[in-house]
Motif scaffolding. Structure first.
Motif, PDB file in Angstrom:
ATOM      1  N   VAL A   1      92.501 -33.997  19.371  1.00 40.79           N
ATOM      2  CA  VAL A   1      92.173 -35.412  19.156  1.00 40.79           C
ATOM      3  C   VAL A   1      93.200 -36.067  18.238  1.00 40.79           C
ATOM      4  CG1 VAL A   1      90.467 -36.980  18.148  1.00 40.79           C
ATOM      5  CG2 VAL A   1      89.725 -35.119  19.649  1.00 40.79           C
ATOM      6  N   ASN A   2      93.587 -35.391  17.172  1.00 39.35           N
ATOM      7  CA  ASN A   2      94.578 -35.943  16.248  1.00 39.35           C
ATOM      8  C   ASN A   2      95.888 -36.241  16.962  1.00 39.35           C
ATOM      9  OD1 ASN A   2      97.077 -35.221  14.408  1.00 39.35           O
ATOM     10  ND2 ASN A   2      95.502 -36.124  13.108  1.00 39.35           N
TER      11      ASN A   2
ATOM     12  N   ILE B   1      96.405 -36.741  20.163  1.00 39.63           N
ATOM     13  CA  ILE B   1      96.248 -37.810  21.157  1.00 39.63           C
ATOM     14  C   ILE B   1      96.159 -39.174  20.482  1.00 39.63           C
ATOM     15  CG2 ILE B   1      94.739 -38.757  22.955  1.00 39.63           C
ATOM     16  CD1 ILE B   1      93.908 -35.790  23.542  1.00 39.63           C
ATOM     17  N   ILE B   2      95.273 -39.305  19.494  1.00 38.68           N
ATOM     18  CA  ILE B   2      95.048 -40.593  18.838  1.00 38.68           C
ATOM     19  C   ILE B   2      96.276 -41.027  18.025  1.00 38.68           C
ATOM     20  CG2 ILE B   2      93.570 -41.842  17.181  1.00 38.68           C
ATOM     21  CD1 ILE B   2      91.916 -41.280  19.521  1.00 38.68           C
ATOM     22  N   SER B   3      97.135 -40.080  17.652  1.00 39.45           N
ATOM     23  CA  SER B   3      98.332 -40.454  16.890  1.00 39.45           C
ATOM     24  C   SER B   3      99.258 -41.367  17.692  1.00 39.45           C
ATOM     25  CB  SER B   3      99.088 -39.213  16.429  1.00 39.45           C
ATOM     26  OG  SER B   3      99.711 -38.575  17.525  1.00 39.45           O
ATOM     27  N   THR B   4      99.098 -41.415  19.015  1.00 34.63           N
ATOM     28  CA  THR B   4      99.932 -42.293  19.845  1.00 34.63           C
ATOM     29  C   THR B   4      99.323 -43.683  20.001  1.00 34.63           C
ATOM     30  OG1 THR B   4      98.916 -41.580  21.928  1.00 34.63           O
ATOM     31  CG2 THR B   4     100.800 -40.304  21.146  1.00 34.63           C
ATOM     32  N   TYR B   5      98.193 -43.944  19.337  1.00 36.80           N
ATOM     33  CA  TYR B   5      97.539 -45.253  19.379  1.00 36.80           C
ATOM     34  C   TYR B   5      97.719 -45.936  18.032  1.00 36.80           C
ATOM     35  CZ  TYR B   5      94.235 -48.993  19.995  1.00 36.80           C
ATOM     36  OH  TYR B   5      93.687 -50.239  20.088  1.00 36.80           O
ATOM     37  N   PRO B   6      97.945 -47.225  17.969  1.00 36.54           N
ATOM     38  CA  PRO B   6      98.206 -48.159  19.060  1.00 36.54           C
ATOM     39  C   PRO B   6      99.617 -47.962  19.620  1.00 36.54           C
ATOM     40  CG  PRO B   6      98.306 -49.312  16.968  1.00 36.54           C
ATOM     41  CD  PRO B   6      97.906 -47.906  16.670  1.00 36.54           C
TER      42      PRO B   6
ATOM     43  N   GLU C   1      89.234 -39.956  13.371  1.00 38.96           N
ATOM     44  CA  GLU C   1      90.599 -40.466  13.559  1.00 38.96           C
ATOM     45  C   GLU C   1      90.617 -41.987  13.608  1.00 38.96           C
ATOM     46  OE1 GLU C   1      93.578 -38.893  13.531  1.00 38.96           O
ATOM     47  OE2 GLU C   1      92.497 -37.059  13.058  1.00 38.96           O
ATOM     48  N   LEU C   2      89.670 -42.592  14.336  1.00 38.18           N
ATOM     49  CA  LEU C   2      89.649 -44.051  14.438  1.00 38.18           C
ATOM     50  C   LEU C   2      89.300 -44.695  13.099  1.00 38.18           C
ATOM     51  CD1 LEU C   2      88.062 -44.618  17.971  1.00 38.18           C
ATOM     52  CD2 LEU C   2      90.452 -44.892  17.268  1.00 38.18           C
ATOM     53  N   VAL C   3      88.365 -44.127  12.371  1.00 39.60           N
ATOM     54  CA  VAL C   3      88.013 -44.660  11.046  1.00 39.60           C
ATOM     55  C   VAL C   3      89.229 -44.570  10.119  1.00 39.60           C
ATOM     56  CG1 VAL C   3      86.601 -44.228   8.993  1.00 39.60           C
ATOM     57  CG2 VAL C   3      85.529 -44.321  11.251  1.00 39.60           C
ATOM     58  N   SER C   4      89.985 -43.477  10.210  1.00 37.36           N
ATOM     59  CA  SER C   4      91.178 -43.342   9.369  1.00 37.36           C
ATOM     60  C   SER C   4      92.250 -44.374   9.739  1.00 37.36           C
ATOM     61  CB  SER C   4      91.752 -41.928   9.455  1.00 37.36           C
ATOM     62  OG  SER C   4      92.429 -41.729  10.676  1.00 37.36           O
TER      63      SER C   4
ATOM     64  N   GLY D   1      95.840 -35.123  26.346  1.00 35.94           N
ATOM     65  CA  GLY D   1      96.390 -33.964  25.653  1.00 35.94           C
ATOM     66  C   GLY D   1      96.061 -32.690  26.411  1.00 35.94           C
ATOM     67  N   SER D   2      97.059 -31.816  26.551  1.00 33.65           N
ATOM     68  CA  SER D   2      96.863 -30.536  27.236  1.00 33.65           C
ATOM     69  C   SER D   2      97.409 -29.413  26.375  1.00 33.65           C
ATOM     70  CB  SER D   2      97.605 -30.508  28.577  1.00 33.65           C
ATOM     71  OG  SER D   2      97.068 -31.450  29.457  1.00 33.65           O
ATOM     72  N   GLY D   3      96.708 -28.286  26.421  1.00 34.05           N
ATOM     73  CA  GLY D   3      97.178 -27.131  25.674  1.00 34.05           C
ATOM     74  C   GLY D   3      96.249 -25.957  25.848  1.00 34.05           C
TER      75      GLY D   3
END
Length: 178
Positions: free
Chosen positions: A165-166, A168-173, A66-69, A145-147
């Motif tokens: 992970v997708n 959660i990371i979608s809210t960054y930055p 996710e971070l590399v993308s 993230g919870s589920g």
């Protein structure tokens, strides 16, 4: 006809509610997130996560992808340190689905003394992803993230971890939204 539509809506909500990941994030408003270009994993933090080493690897691979993308580069001299924390708890849902047609509360001519009670037990998992500024050693961003964790096999487990992970990371930055 209305009751069929209601039943369809409830069924769709039930099926989608089990697959979604509820996400929140928090961050330091004084930080300029555009300055961060590189990352590395914070071993001390990851070692404390209460999941198996295999799941830690799955989570770290998903975070790295996710971070590399997003344009980040993994580095030995990073701007950000990435740490994780996990927790889980057993949940039980009990639903009484006494659907039918009737003439008001308490009266249902098709009831016949039977009730359709569904009991669903599942594990709810929570994944915390922390971004720590390497220079100041301070937390600058946290995504949570919870589920439901429905993992019948390794492929499903890996798919669910990637989904967590997708999301959660979608809210960054911060400030970019989804």
């Amino acid at each position: 006809m209305k009751s069929l539509k209601l039943l369809a809506v409830i069924l769709i909500m039930t099926l989608t509610s089990c697959t979604t990941v509820k996400v929140v994030s928090d961050y330091d408003t004084k930080v300029n997130f555009t300055e961060y270009k590189t990352f590395a994993f914070y071993k001390k933090g990851i070692d404390k996560a209460s999941v198996s080493d295999l799941d830690k690897k799955r989570i770290m691979r998903a975070i790295e992808a996710e971070l590399v993308s997003k344009g980040f580069t993994k580095s030995n001299n990073p701007d950000l340190l990435v740490s994780i924390f996990t927790k889980s708890r057993e949940r039980v849902n009990v639903r009484d689905n006494n659907f039918g047609w009737g003439f008001g509360w308490g009266y249902n001519p098709w009831f016949n003394g039977r009730s359709n009670i569904n009991v669903n037990q599942y594990t709810e998992g929570t994944l915390f992803i922390d971004f720590i500024d390497k220079n100041s050693n301070e937390l600058v961003w946290q995504g949570i993230g919870s589920g439901a964790m429905k993992m019948k096999n390794v492929e499903k487990k890996e798919e669910r971890i990637k989904e967590f992970v997708n999301e959660i990371i979608s809210t960054y930055p911060p400030g970019t939204g989804k």
